[in-house]
Design a protein around this motif. Structure first.
Motif, PDB file in Angstrom:
ATOM      1  N   ALA A  31       0.837  -1.206   0.000  1.00 29.37           N
ATOM      2  CA  ALA A  31       0.000   0.000   0.000  1.00 29.37           C
ATOM      3  C   ALA A  31       0.870   1.253   0.000  1.00 29.37           C
ATOM      4  CB  ALA A  31      -0.935  -0.006   1.205  1.00 29.37           C
ATOM      5  N   THR A  32       1.975   1.192   0.730  1.00 28.57           N
ATOM      6  CA  THR A  32       2.982   2.254   0.742  1.00 28.57           C
ATOM      7  C   THR A  32       4.343   1.560   0.782  1.00 28.57           C
ATOM      8  OG1 THR A  32       3.184   2.434   3.147  1.00 28.57           O
ATOM      9  CG2 THR A  32       1.448   3.769   2.106  1.00 28.57           C
ATOM     10  N   SER A  37       3.639  -5.911   2.186  1.00 27.50           N
ATOM     11  CA  SER A  37       2.513  -6.448   1.427  1.00 27.50           C
ATOM     12  C   SER A  37       1.857  -7.572   2.232  1.00 27.50           C
ATOM     13  CB  SER A  37       3.006  -7.004   0.089  1.00 27.50           C
ATOM     14  OG  SER A  37       3.753  -8.191   0.308  1.00 27.50           O
ATOM     15  N   ASP A 145      -3.641  -6.894   9.677  1.00 31.97           N
ATOM     16  CA  ASP A 145      -2.867  -6.100   8.714  1.00 31.97           C
ATOM     17  C   ASP A 145      -3.155  -6.569   7.289  1.00 31.97           C
ATOM     18  OD1 ASP A 145      -1.550  -4.544  10.657  1.00 31.97           O
ATOM     19  OD2 ASP A 145       0.093  -5.992  10.836  1.00 31.97           O
ATOM     20  N   ARG A 147      -5.798  -8.357   6.205  1.00 39.24           N
ATOM     21  CA  ARG A 147      -7.199  -8.086   5.841  1.00 39.24           C
ATOM     22  C   ARG A 147      -7.407  -6.629   5.434  1.00 39.24           C
ATOM     23  NH1 ARG A 147      -9.756 -11.084  10.798  1.00 39.24           N
ATOM     24  NH2 ARG A 147      -9.992 -13.177   9.936  1.00 39.24           N
ATOM     25  N   ARG A 148      -6.842  -5.703   6.218  1.00 38.10           N
ATOM     26  CA  ARG A 148      -6.985  -4.277   5.915  1.00 38.10           C
ATOM     27  C   ARG A 148      -6.471  -3.955   4.513  1.00 38.10           C
ATOM     28  NH1 ARG A 148      -4.584  -3.153  11.207  1.00 38.10           N
ATOM     29  NH2 ARG A 148      -6.297  -3.169  12.676  1.00 38.10           N
ATOM     30  N   GLN A 149      -5.305  -4.499   4.196  1.00 40.88           N
ATOM     31  CA  GLN A 149      -4.747  -4.215   2.873  1.00 40.88           C
ATOM     32  C   GLN A 149      -5.585  -4.819   1.748  1.00 40.88           C
ATOM     33  OE1 GLN A 149      -0.582  -4.182   2.021  1.00 40.88           O
ATOM     34  NE2 GLN A 149      -0.102  -4.393   4.197  1.00 40.88           N
ATOM     35  N   GLU A 151      -8.719  -5.400   1.777  1.00 42.83           N
ATOM     36  CA  GLU A 151      -9.995  -4.674   1.667  1.00 42.83           C
ATOM     37  C   GLU A 151      -9.868  -3.406   0.833  1.00 42.83           C
ATOM     38  OE1 GLU A 151     -11.152  -3.961   5.702  1.00 42.83           O
ATOM     39  OE2 GLU A 151     -11.784  -6.041   6.018  1.00 42.83           O
ATOM     40  N   HIS A 152      -8.669  -2.873   0.750  1.00 41.81           N
ATOM     41  CA  HIS A 152      -8.453  -1.608   0.038  1.00 41.81           C
ATOM     42  C   HIS A 152      -7.842  -1.814  -1.348  1.00 41.81           C
ATOM     43  CE1 HIS A 152      -8.775  -0.213   4.241  1.00 41.81           C
ATOM     44  NE2 HIS A 152      -9.502   0.710   3.644  1.00 41.81           N
ATOM     45  N   THR A 153      -7.989  -3.000  -1.891  1.00 43.33           N
ATOM     46  CA  THR A 153      -7.435  -3.235  -3.240  1.00 43.33           C
ATOM     47  C   THR A 153      -8.510  -3.169  -4.291  1.00 43.33           C
ATOM     48  OG1 THR A 153      -7.683  -5.636  -3.006  1.00 43.33           O
ATOM     49  CG2 THR A 153      -5.536  -4.662  -2.420  1.00 43.33           C
TER      50      THR A 153
END
Length: 153
Positions: A31-32, A37, A145, A147-149, A151-153
């Motif tokens: 994400a950054t 990842s 961590d 799951r959060r990533q 969810e934002h893909t």
């Protein structure tokens, strides 16, 4: 709580395996630049479980052993986390959890108070009870961590 860690560890790695079935391109995306990842987090957790198993066994072999840092940031590059195959990592993570859980299952009531010096989050002497619960916390935390990533893909 500590006596449930082995059961819960097995449960959480099944969730990791499910998440690791996502598109490999997505799993390798950061994400950054500073944030690992999803695949790198899973590799890290696999290695944490393997290192924690060795630390657990060391605490069974000797009184209050001093453990070394695992080199978490170096492993990302040195072991090429980003290039590993998600299905392989899922299988390895499952096996690492089984090994760690089996070690916990071998502890008798008196063993939970055995100690070891751990280097993270700060250098401190901790009981195997604390150690088991802390490892479970890491499993949960990195699962979130990932799951959060995803969810934002």
């Amino acid at each position: 709580m500590a006596d449930q860690v082995s059961v819960l560890a097995r449960h959480y790695v099944a969730e990791y395996a499910e998440l690791l079935s996502a598109d490999p391109v997505v799993l390798r995306r950061r994400a950054t630049p500073q944030l690992w990842s999803p695949l790198e987090y899973a590799c890290h957790m696999r290695d944490v479980l393997l290192v924690q198993r060795e630390r657990l066994l060391a605490a069974r072999r000797s009184d209050s052993p001093v453990t070394e840092p695992m080199g978490r940031d170096d492993r990302v590059e040195h072991d090429g986390y980003i290039h590993q195959q998600p299905a392989d990592v899922a299988r390895q993570l499952h096996d690492a959890a089984l090994l760690f859980a089996h070690g916990l299952d071998q502890l008798g009531p008196e063993d939970w108070e055995r100690t070891l010096s751990v280097p993270y989050p700060e250098i401190a002497v901790r009981s195997l009870r604390w150690f088991a619960v802390h490892t479970l916390h890491e499993l949960r935390h990195h699962l979130l961590d990932i799951r959060r990533q995803l969810e934002h893909t």
